[in-house]
Design a protein around this motif. Structure first.
Motif, PDB file in Angstrom:
ATOM      1  N   SER A   1       9.923   9.509   0.982  1.00  0.00           N
ATOM      2  CA  SER A   1      10.883   8.522   0.475  1.00  0.00           C
ATOM      3  C   SER A   1      12.289   8.774   1.004  1.00  0.00           C
TER       4      SER A   1
ATOM      5  N   ARG B   1       6.897   2.529   2.737  1.00  0.00           N
ATOM      6  CA  ARG B   1       6.637   1.226   2.095  1.00  0.00           C
ATOM      7  C   ARG B   1       5.577   0.442   2.867  1.00  0.00           C
TER       8      ARG B   1
ATOM      9  N   SER C   1       2.050  -0.685   1.227  1.00  0.00           N
ATOM     10  CA  SER C   1       1.747  -2.124   1.124  1.00  0.00           C
ATOM     11  C   SER C   1       0.439  -2.482   1.803  1.00  0.00           C
TER      12      SER C   1
END
Length: 673
Positions: free
Chosen positions: A610, A618, A622
């Protein structure tokens, strides 16, 4: 009245001392002159550092020389103790005269034989190679468990017999004390003395310890003693001033160190790289004036909104105020009584520190609270940094946040970076299990070459891959299940679970508790119990949950039953900013040809991902429907994040050094001789 006779005698004494000591003297005692700031040279030096990295030492001149030394040592086994002692005494005289390679080889052979008789251990060929590398002023990369402790004795004894004071640096007090006591009989057999510099040693005892031939100590304690010497010298740091004072018979305050002659640095990457991000600051404590200043700063900071009033840059651990934030601070500060709020730079600095204390410094990660005191935790080792405090009011702000009594603020007396300090040794060397990744930086910043040394026995450790889970909660449960599975299906093999923080170690402990798995926890809260916990970690059925301290300086010794069951199994629960620390943890298994295995279990919301690869993380989350993600994409994300982290960490270390260069001209004491 001016005494001509006394002046003449002092001059004669001074010239005799210069004649007796042929080493170059830079006031106040032998050390290298500071290097000039570099610009274009540094990129070239980094490339040279990589070019000088030798990836193999299975055969070659050093190997042949080491094998000859072992053969010579084996021939000494027939000597009686009296004959061996006579050889050691004669060697001292020979080493004082010169350091011819043949004399050095005899020295190494004698050290090996004395070590065999005193400690029951004889150096392997690869340890002899490591000793030769360090004696030549390099860094030996030796795998975990290859016996670096007794390897360091080889160059230490050779240098001490030559008449050169030696400093052996370790990463903590326990290791320094253990090594000095354990290896003492070998040094005494050669007529050498050892000293110990750790936390709690009084000033008088320190002076005596530094008078020993070989001094074992921690990097922080010895560096701070150097700063104390420089502070005590004051204006007499210059060579001309000190020479004049001695000629006139003026007494000078005694110094602790005898100079920066010969350094051997254990866990070199930890000290030279991981701890080089912040300068060491010698300071005096000024009693805290608890007038509500820090509480007011925290209250003001709580009223600011992230993204609107300030920007938090997690990758560089920095906070920037926006114009709106500055205006908001000024408006609120107008109603506060303390003087700092009336000065723009002072109030903004204080609020930024308050924001840092609130958003960037978390309990049980950067610090723990023990005995109602904030204790800093070293992220790279997991150990408490005793008597260390943050500057600029940050420490007091964290104390106020935790509702503790405020400690005194610190007034800076002297400061220096590790880069500047260790460059001043006339002879610098070291060893570690993980330095090849930073070979270029070590050559550019310290002038030391990295040389990997082959293992004494083949590495048979098995790596079982990397599984990434969606979040931390799922990860902890997966770790607990993995431990239970190994315990149930693989003969109760010993297991080491490595974590990044105190909080993480306690999360693992909680998950293990829910499954009824017996375990022991080793983190900054149990720092004093480290030796006992590690000593039991290689027993059959042992489950040890540990922060990074388990990967530095101590060996996990397998019992016969544990070795027969398959050896130690290591579970890494979060990757670090640098792969070096990950390799240290994996290296706990499979030492000296032992069986062992390792695996990694991480989570997509781990700090590494992160913080350094948010967009890639991300994207992965996803597009992933089935968890865990095994190897493949998980390893790709890990490598990308660590590459970004390594570049930024190197930039931070470089910026620290450049900032110190700028500060040097502004401080009363700069650390420069």
């Amino acid at each position: 009245m001016f005494d001509r006779a006394r002046l003449a005698e002092n001059l004669r004494s001074f010239h005799r001392e210069l004649k007796d000591d042929a080493r170059p003297v830079i006031a106040p005692y032998p050390e290298r002159a500071p290097l000039k700031p570099w610009k274009g040279d540094r990129p070239i030096d980094r490339l040279l550092g990589w070019a000088r990295l030798h990836p193999r030492l299975g055969r070659g001149d050093l190997t042949l020389r080491a094998e000859a030394i072992v053969a010579l040592s084996d021939s000494m086994a027939a000597l009686t103790d009296t004959e061996l002692d006579a050889r050691c005494l004669a060697l001292r005289t020979a080493m004082r005269r010169n350091r011819d390679p043949a004399v050095v080889d005899e020295c190494f052979a004698l050290v090996r034989e004395v070590t065999r008789r005193e400690l029951g251990m004889a150096h392997f060929v690869v340890q002899i190679i490591g000793g030769l590398i360090m004696l030549d002023g390099g860094i030996a990369e030796m795998a975990t468990g290859e016996g670096k402790t007794i390897t360091a004795m080889l160059p230490a004894i050779a240098a001490a017999l030559h008449g050169t004071p030696v400093h052996v640096f370790t990463v903590n007090d326990y290791l320094a004390e253990r090594d000095a006591e354990r290896l003492g009989p070998v040094y005494r057999r050669f007529g050498l003395t050892t000293g110990l510099i750790i936390h709690g040693v009084e000033t008088d005892a320190r002076g005596a310890a530094y008078g020993a031939d070989v001094v074992y100590g921690t990097n922080k304690e010895i560096t701070f003693d150097y700063l104390r010497d420089q502070t005590a010298l004051g204006r007499t740091r210059g060579s001309a001033r000190r020479v004049l004072d001695r000629m006139l018979g003026r007494s000078a305050r005694p110094l602790l160190l005898r100079g920066l002659h010969f350094a051997i640095v254990d866990e070199a990457d930890s000290i030279f790289i991981d701890e080089a991000r912040t300068p060491l600051i010698l300071s005096a404590e000024v009693p805290a004036d608890d007038d509500g200043l820090y509480t007011a700063a925290l209250e003001l900071a709580s009223r600011l909104e992230r993204g609107r009033d300030f920007i938090l840059r997690e990758e560089s651990r920095a906070i920037e105020l926006t114009e709106r934030g500055r205006d908001e601070i000024a408006a609120i500060a107008a109603g506060l009584p303390q003087p700092p709020w009336r000065i723009r730079s002072a109030r903004e600095h204080l609020v930024v520190q308050a924001l840092s204390a609130t958003h960037m410094f978390q309990r049980d990660r950067e610090y723990v609270v023990l005995e109602d005191k904030v204790q800093i935790v070293d992220e790279s080792t997991g150990r408490i940094m005793a008597d260390r405090s943050w500057e600029g009011g940050l420490h007091q702000l964290i104390e106020a946040k935790e509702q503790l009594a405020l400690s005194g603020t610190r007034h800076t007396m002297a400061r220096i970076t590790y880069q500047r300090f260790f460059r001043r040794y006339l002879h610098l060397s070291g060893m570690s299990g993980t330095v090849r990744e930073v070979a270029g930086e070590l050559w550019a910043d310290y002038g030391v070459q990295v040389t990997p040394v082959a293992r004494n026995r083949p590495d048979v450790r098995v790596h079982r891959g990397h599984a990434m889970y969606r979040d931390a909660a799922a990860k902890w449960e997966a770790v607990a299940r993995a431990v239970a599975r190994v315990q149930a299906e693989e003969g109760r093999r010993p297991i080491l679970v490595g974590t990044r923080s105190v909080a993480d170690s306690e999360s693992v402990a909680a998950a293990l508790g829910r499954l009824g798995v017996a375990h022991r926890v080793l983190n900054a809260r149990q720092d004093a119990e480290e030796a006992a916990i590690i000593a039991a970690a290689g027993e059959l059925g042992a489950v040890t949950v540990a922060t990074n301290m388990a990967g530095r300086g101590t060996d996990i010794i397998l019992s016969a039953e544990a070795r027969a069951a398959g050896g130690l199994h290591v579970i890494l629960t979060a990757f670090h900013e640098t792969a070096r620390i990950d390799r240290q943890l994996y290296g706990r298994a499979g030492r000296q040809g032992d069986p062992g295995s390792g695996e990694a279990i991480s989570a997509a919301d781990d700090e590494l991902y992160s913080k350094f690869s948010p967009m890639l993380t991300r994207l992965l989350v996803s597009r992933t429907s089935e968890w865990p993600v095994v190897d493949g994409a998980a390893d790709w994300l890990r490598r990308a994040s660590q590459l970004t982290s390594a570049k930024r960490e190197a930039e931070l270390r470089r910026q620290t050094e450049l900032s110190e260069e700028n500060l040097r001209k502004k401080l009363a004491f700069s650390g420069e001789t």
